[in-house]
Write a protein that holds these residues in place. Structure first.
Motif, PDB file in Angstrom:
ATOM      1  N   GLY A 100      25.730  -8.247  48.618  1.00 15.23           N
ATOM      2  CA  GLY A 100      25.759  -6.823  48.341  1.00 15.23           C
ATOM      3  C   GLY A 100      25.382  -6.421  46.943  1.00 15.23           C
ATOM      4  O   GLY A 100      25.392  -5.221  46.637  1.00 15.23           O
ATOM      5  N   ALA A 101      25.063  -7.352  46.065  1.00 12.13           N
ATOM      6  CA  ALA A 101      24.688  -6.982  44.702  1.00 12.13           C
ATOM      7  C   ALA A 101      23.356  -6.234  44.710  1.00 12.13           C
ATOM      8  O   ALA A 101      22.385  -6.722  45.284  1.00 12.13           O
ATOM      9  N   PRO A 102      23.270  -5.072  44.078  1.00 13.08           N
ATOM     10  CA  PRO A 102      22.026  -4.272  44.089  1.00 13.08           C
ATOM     11  C   PRO A 102      21.030  -4.769  43.047  1.00 13.08           C
ATOM     12  O   PRO A 102      20.596  -4.024  42.163  1.00 13.08           O
ATOM     13  N   LEU A 103      20.654  -6.035  43.153  1.00 14.32           N
ATOM     14  CA  LEU A 103      19.784  -6.665  42.169  1.00 14.32           C
ATOM     15  C   LEU A 103      18.360  -6.809  42.703  1.00 14.32           C
ATOM     16  O   LEU A 103      18.153  -6.981  43.898  1.00 14.32           O
ATOM     17  N   ALA A 235      17.585  -7.623  37.479  1.00 18.64           N
ATOM     18  CA  ALA A 235      18.287  -6.450  36.961  1.00 18.64           C
ATOM     19  C   ALA A 235      18.701  -5.592  38.153  1.00 18.64           C
ATOM     20  O   ALA A 235      18.289  -5.839  39.289  1.00 18.64           O
ATOM     21  N   ARG A 236      19.510  -4.588  37.897  1.00 16.84           N
ATOM     22  CA  ARG A 236      19.868  -3.655  38.960  1.00 16.84           C
ATOM     23  C   ARG A 236      18.631  -2.873  39.385  1.00 16.84           C
ATOM     24  O   ARG A 236      17.840  -2.420  38.552  1.00 16.84           O
ATOM     25  N   GLY A 237      18.471  -2.706  40.688  1.00 17.48           N
ATOM     26  CA  GLY A 237      17.319  -1.975  41.187  1.00 17.48           C
ATOM     27  C   GLY A 237      17.260  -0.555  40.692  1.00 17.48           C
ATOM     28  O   GLY A 237      16.176  -0.032  40.401  1.00 17.48           O
ATOM     29  N   ASP A 238      18.425   0.114  40.560  1.00 21.00           N
ATOM     30  CA  ASP A 238      18.411   1.503  40.103  1.00 21.00           C
ATOM     31  C   ASP A 238      17.996   1.603  38.641  1.00 21.00           C
ATOM     32  O   ASP A 238      17.424   2.610  38.220  1.00 21.00           O
ATOM     33  N   ARG A 239      18.233   0.567  37.860  1.00 25.24           N
ATOM     34  CA  ARG A 239      17.778   0.580  36.472  1.00 25.24           C
ATOM     35  C   ARG A 239      16.276   0.323  36.394  1.00 25.24           C
ATOM     36  O   ARG A 239      15.563   0.929  35.595  1.00 25.24           O
ATOM     37  N   LEU A 240      15.811  -0.622  37.212  1.00 26.66           N
ATOM     38  CA  LEU A 240      14.375  -0.918  37.216  1.00 26.66           C
ATOM     39  C   LEU A 240      13.548   0.282  37.647  1.00 26.66           C
ATOM     40  O   LEU A 240      12.423   0.480  37.177  1.00 26.66           O
ATOM     41  N   ASN A 241      14.086   1.078  38.559  1.00 24.36           N
ATOM     42  CA  ASN A 241      13.338   2.203  39.118  1.00 24.36           C
ATOM     43  C   ASN A 241      13.618   3.527  38.419  1.00 24.36           C
ATOM     44  O   ASN A 241      13.029   4.557  38.783  1.00 24.36           O
ATOM     45  N   ARG A 332      11.527  -8.271  51.334  1.00 22.22           N
ATOM     46  CA  ARG A 332      10.441  -7.462  50.789  1.00 22.22           C
ATOM     47  C   ARG A 332      10.933  -6.455  49.752  1.00 22.22           C
ATOM     48  O   ARG A 332      10.145  -5.904  48.986  1.00 22.22           O
ATOM     49  N   LYS A 333      12.242  -6.219  49.724  1.00 20.65           N
ATOM     50  CA  LYS A 333      12.811  -5.265  48.780  1.00 20.65           C
ATOM     51  C   LYS A 333      13.464  -5.933  47.565  1.00 20.65           C
ATOM     52  O   LYS A 333      14.135  -5.266  46.778  1.00 20.65           O
ATOM     53  N   LEU A 334      13.277  -7.238  47.444  1.00 16.94           N
ATOM     54  CA  LEU A 334      14.004  -7.990  46.414  1.00 16.94           C
ATOM     55  C   LEU A 334      13.194  -8.263  45.165  1.00 16.94           C
ATOM     56  O   LEU A 334      13.678  -8.948  44.258  1.00 16.94           O
ATOM     57  N   ALA A 335      11.982  -7.778  45.074  1.00 17.94           N
ATOM     58  CA  ALA A 335      11.150  -8.062  43.909  1.00 17.94           C
ATOM     59  C   ALA A 335      10.279  -6.871  43.550  1.00 17.94           C
ATOM     60  O   ALA A 335       9.936  -6.055  44.402  1.00 17.94           O
ATOM     61  N   THR A 336       9.943  -6.795  42.278  1.00 18.97           N
ATOM     62  CA  THR A 336       8.996  -5.789  41.811  1.00 18.97           C
ATOM     63  C   THR A 336       8.073  -6.437  40.783  1.00 18.97           C
ATOM     64  O   THR A 336       8.471  -7.334  40.047  1.00 18.97           O
ATOM     65  N   ASP A 337       6.825  -5.990  40.753  1.00 19.22           N
ATOM     66  CA  ASP A 337       5.868  -6.503  39.772  1.00 19.22           C
ATOM     67  C   ASP A 337       5.374  -5.370  38.862  1.00 19.22           C
ATOM     68  O   ASP A 337       4.271  -5.418  38.336  1.00 19.22           O
ATOM     69  N   ARG A 338       6.208  -4.372  38.662  1.00 20.40           N
ATOM     70  CA  ARG A 338       5.770  -3.204  37.889  1.00 20.40           C
ATOM     71  C   ARG A 338       5.907  -3.374  36.383  1.00 20.40           C
ATOM     72  O   ARG A 338       5.630  -2.466  35.622  1.00 20.40           O
TER      73      ARG A 338
END
Length: 340
Positions: A100-103, A235-241, A332-338
């Motif tokens: 459940g960690a939003p990472l 990192a937390r997804g909400d921080r990354l986005n 598919r929701k666990l990574a970002t390349d931005r």
């Protein structure tokens, strides 16, 4: 990692308090953030070096390292807001998000598992290398594995998943809590071989009476499995986005700084960079370990350019599924390349 209610992660604070790190001399107002990691080792040397280099920014960007023992405390530090980002093994990251960690992973320190299968030259119970182990010719051997934070027990379990199944039915597997315990067990003939990290392998080679039967660090052995066992930045997804340019710049600098540090470690004179990142380590042991991890820039364990962790995550999720463990999250929701 024991299960935690998903709501405990989702309800965590988004604040980023700065911490008092031992040996850190910068004033709190000079710090741009905090990055957590589970241990000071070659696996995390790119981050340690990047921190000392100020992430290559001008003026330098100062980030405090927060040391936590094990993947779970590191993940929790990010979720709870005690750290803005972290470096963590890919398997520990997947454990955390499955609970459940939003990472989200946004970069990588290493491209694959770093470690070696080390055998004693004074026994014929474990000979023939990795192929002999897979063929069942190690049944009389005693093989050591390291437990605990970033140990090698889980790595061996997954390395054996593709060709022949889990740890049962092979050698006699003996578990030790530290690298030093693995080295001592080989010297004392309590084990015939062990799967250890490069620093342990280096000590055994320098002591004599040992050789490397398989080097996973250089990508020549079981690449389909080792590429799923690297180290990622999370990192937390909400921080990354979040639409925060200052925060986005920091994440970008972390990715670029760690990639530049990885390239330094992979260079022919990388031992200088390694000693700068880990000044408390014995220079000869460290140089030998680094040669195992990074024999050349092309074969180095380190991510030498900004890395999208999505392919490694997909491989890890598939590898875990083959062991019977299916994650309850969408890979598919666990990574970002931005942030390259």
């Amino acid at each position: 990692m024991p299960k935690h209610p998903r709501r405990s992660f989702l309800g965590a604070s988004l604040a980023l308090p700065l911490v008092d790190c031992a040996g850190w001399t910068r004033r709190p107002e000079q710090l741009a953030g905090v990055v957590a990691l589970p241990e000071r080792s070659l696996s995390y040397a790119p981050l340690l070096l990047a921190i000392k280099r100020g992430f290559g920014a001008e003026p330098p960007v100062y980030v405090a390292p927060l040391l936590r023992t094990g993947g779970r405390p590191v993940a929790s530090a990010v979720v709870d807001g005690n750290a803005g980002a972290a470096a963590i093994s890919l398997l520990d990251f997947l454990d955390a998000v499955d609970e459940g960690a939003p990472l989200v992973a946004f970069g990588a320190l290493t491209r694959r598992f770093g470690g070696q299968l080390v055998v004693s030259t004074e026994t014929d119970a474990a000979v023939g290398g990795w192929g002999a182990l897979l063929d069942g010719r190690w049944r009389a051997a005693r093989c050591g594995l390291r437990t605990g934070a970033d140990g090698t027990e889980r790595a061996m379990q997954l390395l054996l998943t593709l060709p022949r199944g889990p740890l049962d039915g092979g050698p006699q597997w003996l578990r030790y809590p530290t690298d030093e315990a693995l080295v001592a067990a080989l010297v004392d003939h309590r084990v015939d071989a062990y799967l250890g990290r490069s620093y342990a392998a280096a000590q055994s080679l320098l002591l004599g009476g040992a050789e490397v039967a398989a080097n996973f660090s250089d990508g020549s052995v079981a690449p389909e499995a080792t590429e799923a066992l690297g180290t990622v930045l999370v990192a937390r997804g909400d921080r990354l986005n979040a639409p925060d340019e200052r925060q986005a710049r920091l994440f970008r600098l972390v990715v670029q700084g760690c990639a530049a540090a990885g390239a330094e470690l992979a260079a022919p004179d990388g031992v200088k960079a390694a000693l700068h990142a880990l000044p408390d380590r014995d220079p000869l042991d460290l140089a030998t370990a680094l040669r195992l991890d990074s024999p050349s820039a092309e074969r180095s364990v380190y991510a030498t350019r900004p890395t999208d962790p999505a392919p490694a995550i997909a491989r890890a999720v598939d590898l875990l599924a083959r062991t019977g463990r299916r994650l309850s999250v969408d890979p598919r929701k666990l990574a970002t390349d931005r942030f390259p």
